[in-house]
Design a protein around this motif. Structure first.
Motif, PDB file in Angstrom:
ATOM      1  N   VAL A  32      61.426  58.674 131.578  1.00 46.79           N
ATOM      2  CA  VAL A  32      62.610  58.168 132.273  1.00 46.79           C
ATOM      3  C   VAL A  32      62.477  56.688 132.651  1.00 46.79           C
ATOM      4  O   VAL A  32      63.229  56.180 133.474  1.00 46.79           O
ATOM      5  N   ARG A  33      61.544  55.972 132.017  1.00 42.65           N
ATOM      6  CA  ARG A  33      61.381  54.544 132.297  1.00 42.65           C
ATOM      7  C   ARG A  33      62.478  53.721 131.626  1.00 42.65           C
ATOM      8  O   ARG A  33      63.266  54.223 130.831  1.00 42.65           O
ATOM      9  N   GLU A  34      62.491  52.430 131.930  1.00 40.32           N
ATOM     10  CA  GLU A  34      63.477  51.528 131.352  1.00 40.32           C
ATOM     11  C   GLU A  34      63.114  51.182 129.908  1.00 40.32           C
ATOM     12  O   GLU A  34      61.977  51.389 129.466  1.00 40.32           O
ATOM     13  N   GLN A  35      64.073  50.618 129.168  1.00 36.83           N
ATOM     14  CA  GLN A  35      63.897  50.335 127.743  1.00 36.83           C
ATOM     15  C   GLN A  35      62.690  49.441 127.459  1.00 36.83           C
ATOM     16  O   GLN A  35      61.927  49.708 126.532  1.00 36.83           O
ATOM     17  N   ASP A  36      62.490  48.379 128.253  1.00 39.85           N
ATOM     18  CA  ASP A  36      61.367  47.475 127.978  1.00 39.85           C
ATOM     19  C   ASP A  36      60.027  48.174 128.176  1.00 39.85           C
ATOM     20  O   ASP A  36      59.071  47.931 127.428  1.00 39.85           O
ATOM     21  N   GLU A  37      59.947  49.065 129.157  1.00 44.07           N
ATOM     22  CA  GLU A  37      58.721  49.824 129.388  1.00 44.07           C
ATOM     23  C   GLU A  37      58.457  50.770 128.214  1.00 44.07           C
ATOM     24  O   GLU A  37      57.328  50.914 127.739  1.00 44.07           O
ATOM     25  N   TRP A  38      59.520  51.437 127.759  1.00 45.06           N
ATOM     26  CA  TRP A  38      59.423  52.361 126.618  1.00 45.06           C
ATOM     27  C   TRP A  38      58.957  51.620 125.372  1.00 45.06           C
ATOM     28  O   TRP A  38      58.045  52.063 124.679  1.00 45.06           O
ATOM     29  N   ASP A  39      59.601  50.468 125.085  1.00 46.90           N
ATOM     30  CA  ASP A  39      59.264  49.704 123.889  1.00 46.90           C
ATOM     31  C   ASP A  39      57.801  49.274 123.885  1.00 46.90           C
ATOM     32  O   ASP A  39      57.142  49.283 122.849  1.00 46.90           O
ATOM     33  N   ALA A  40      57.273  48.908 125.070  1.00 46.88           N
ATOM     34  CA  ALA A  40      55.899  48.407 125.168  1.00 46.88           C
ATOM     35  C   ALA A  40      54.876  49.506 124.887  1.00 46.88           C
ATOM     36  O   ALA A  40      53.858  49.247 124.250  1.00 46.88           O
ATOM     37  N   GLY A  41      55.153  50.727 125.366  1.00 45.20           N
ATOM     38  CA  GLY A  41      54.208  51.804 125.114  1.00 45.20           C
ATOM     39  C   GLY A  41      54.647  53.114 125.713  1.00 45.20           C
ATOM     40  O   GLY A  41      55.051  53.170 126.866  1.00 45.20           O
ATOM     41  N   HIS A  42      54.597  54.167 124.902  1.00 45.29           N
ATOM     42  CA  HIS A  42      54.990  55.502 125.356  1.00 45.29           C
ATOM     43  C   HIS A  42      54.163  56.573 124.647  1.00 45.29           C
ATOM     44  O   HIS A  42      53.485  56.292 123.670  1.00 45.29           O
ATOM     45  N   ALA A  43      54.239  57.771 125.196  1.00 47.20           N
ATOM     46  CA  ALA A  43      53.537  58.900 124.588  1.00 47.20           C
ATOM     47  C   ALA A  43      54.171  59.220 123.238  1.00 47.20           C
ATOM     48  O   ALA A  43      55.399  59.141 123.093  1.00 47.20           O
ATOM     49  N   PRO A  44      53.376  59.593 122.236  1.00 46.80           N
ATOM     50  CA  PRO A  44      53.906  59.844 120.892  1.00 46.80           C
ATOM     51  C   PRO A  44      54.996  60.909 120.828  1.00 46.80           C
ATOM     52  O   PRO A  44      55.929  60.795 120.045  1.00 46.80           O
ATOM     53  N   GLY A  45      54.920  61.951 121.670  1.00 49.95           N
ATOM     54  CA  GLY A  45      55.900  63.031 121.627  1.00 49.95           C
ATOM     55  C   GLY A  45      57.018  62.887 122.644  1.00 49.95           C
ATOM     56  O   GLY A  45      57.746  63.841 122.898  1.00 49.95           O
ATOM     57  N   ALA A  46      57.154  61.691 123.213  1.00 45.76           N
ATOM     58  CA  ALA A  46      58.135  61.493 124.284  1.00 45.76           C
ATOM     59  C   ALA A  46      59.554  61.317 123.762  1.00 45.76           C
ATOM     60  O   ALA A  46      59.779  60.824 122.661  1.00 45.76           O
ATOM     61  N   VAL A  47      60.508  61.736 124.595  1.00 42.90           N
ATOM     62  CA  VAL A  47      61.932  61.494 124.372  1.00 42.90           C
ATOM     63  C   VAL A  47      62.360  60.558 125.493  1.00 42.90           C
ATOM     64  O   VAL A  47      62.073  60.807 126.663  1.00 42.90           O
ATOM     65  N   HIS A  48      63.052  59.470 125.141  1.00 45.71           N
ATOM     66  CA  HIS A  48      63.398  58.446 126.126  1.00 45.71           C
ATOM     67  C   HIS A  48      64.839  58.588 126.622  1.00 45.71           C
ATOM     68  O   HIS A  48      65.771  58.476 125.845  1.00 45.71           O
ATOM     69  N   ILE A  49      64.977  58.851 127.914  1.00 47.14           N
ATOM     70  CA  ILE A  49      66.274  58.818 128.584  1.00 47.14           C
ATOM     71  C   ILE A  49      66.032  58.141 129.940  1.00 47.14           C
ATOM     72  O   ILE A  49      65.420  58.747 130.817  1.00 47.14           O
ATOM     73  N   PRO A  50      66.441  56.871 130.111  1.00 43.10           N
ATOM     74  CA  PRO A  50      66.215  56.195 131.387  1.00 43.10           C
ATOM     75  C   PRO A  50      66.775  57.002 132.557  1.00 43.10           C
ATOM     76  O   PRO A  50      67.798  57.680 132.424  1.00 43.10           O
ATOM     77  N   LEU A  51      66.103  56.918 133.702  1.00 42.50           N
ATOM     78  CA  LEU A  51      66.460  57.718 134.870  1.00 42.50           C
ATOM     79  C   LEU A  51      67.957  57.677 135.185  1.00 42.50           C
ATOM     80  O   LEU A  51      68.576  58.715 135.401  1.00 42.50           O
ATOM     81  N   ALA A  52      68.536  56.493 135.180  1.00 45.31           N
ATOM     82  CA  ALA A  52      69.952  56.358 135.541  1.00 45.31           C
ATOM     83  C   ALA A  52      70.877  57.069 134.551  1.00 45.31           C
ATOM     84  O   ALA A  52      72.015  57.393 134.890  1.00 45.31           O
ATOM     85  N   GLU A  53      70.390  57.321 133.334  1.00 47.20           N
ATOM     86  CA  GLU A  53      71.216  57.938 132.291  1.00 47.20           C
ATOM     87  C   GLU A  53      71.035  59.450 132.180  1.00 47.20           C
ATOM     88  O   GLU A  53      71.762  60.110 131.440  1.00 47.20           O
ATOM     89  N   VAL A  54      70.056  60.002 132.914  1.00 51.78           N
ATOM     90  CA  VAL A  54      69.750  61.434 132.781  1.00 51.78           C
ATOM     91  C   VAL A  54      70.985  62.318 133.029  1.00 51.78           C
ATOM     92  O   VAL A  54      71.290  63.186 132.205  1.00 51.78           O
ATOM     93  N   PRO A  55      71.755  62.106 134.120  1.00 58.18           N
ATOM     94  CA  PRO A  55      72.913  63.002 134.327  1.00 58.18           C
ATOM     95  C   PRO A  55      73.921  62.969 133.179  1.00 58.18           C
ATOM     96  O   PRO A  55      74.439  64.007 132.770  1.00 58.18           O
ATOM     97  N   ALA A  56      74.174  61.791 132.609  1.00 59.43           N
ATOM     98  CA  ALA A  56      75.156  61.667 131.528  1.00 59.43           C
ATOM     99  C   ALA A  56      74.613  62.168 130.196  1.00 59.43           C
ATOM    100  O   ALA A  56      75.390  62.524 129.308  1.00 59.43           O
ATOM    101  N   ARG A  57      73.288  62.221 130.050  1.00 59.52           N
ATOM    102  CA  ARG A  57      72.681  62.594 128.770  1.00 59.52           C
ATOM    103  C   ARG A  57      71.902  63.900 128.865  1.00 59.52           C
ATOM    104  O   ARG A  57      71.032  64.173 128.045  1.00 59.52           O
ATOM    105  N   ILE A  58      72.267  64.731 129.824  1.00 61.52           N
ATOM    106  CA  ILE A  58      71.528  65.964 130.079  1.00 61.52           C
ATOM    107  C   ILE A  58      71.498  66.889 128.851  1.00 61.52           C
ATOM    108  O   ILE A  58      70.542  67.625 128.650  1.00 61.52           O
ATOM    109  N   ASP A  59      72.508  66.773 127.992  1.00 65.18           N
ATOM    110  CA  ASP A  59      72.541  67.601 126.783  1.00 65.18           C
ATOM    111  C   ASP A  59      71.531  67.123 125.737  1.00 65.18           C
ATOM    112  O   ASP A  59      71.313  67.796 124.735  1.00 65.18           O
TER     113      ASP A  59
END
Length: 107
Positions: A20-47
């Motif tokens: 649930v981090r921001e785009q720049d944090e995600w781009d810099a480094g994330h877990a290989p199996g992660a799905v990225h949905i920034p915290l503020a977008e979680v309610p709108a992208r719950i599906d």
């Protein structure tokens, strides 16, 4: 550790996690199996939530993911906060990948 928490060491390196981090944090480094949905977008992208139960939720150090876990849990989702976040993930020697050609790092 609460019943709604886990640690990076308890998860497989390729575990499906919600980042649930921001785009720049995600781009810099994330877990290989992660799905990225920034915290503020979680309610709108719950599906778009990954299909894992319980679903580990991660951020940089555990604060934002903790808020996401509280909200998602209230919506009836089986979620757990990854304590220590991506900082603990990286410090635990787990794999980190980046977007683009820069070496992966956890911001």
């Amino acid at each position: 550790m609460s019943e709604q928490a886990t640690t990076p060491q308890d998860l497989a390196d390729d575990a499906v996690v919600l980042d649930v981090r921001e785009q720049d944090e995600w781009d810099a480094g994330h877990a290989p199996g992660a799905v990225h949905i920034p915290l503020a977008e979680v309610p709108a992208r719950i599906d778009e939530l990954p299909d894992a139960e319980p679903l580990p939720v991660i951020c940089r150090s555990g604060g934002r993911s903790g808020r996401a876990v509280q909200w998602l849990s209230a919506q009836g989702y089986d979620v757990v906060n990854v304590e220590g976040g991506m900082k603990a993930w990286e410090q635990g020697g787990k794999s980190v990948v980046s977007t683009g050609d820069k070496a992966p790092e956890v911001l």
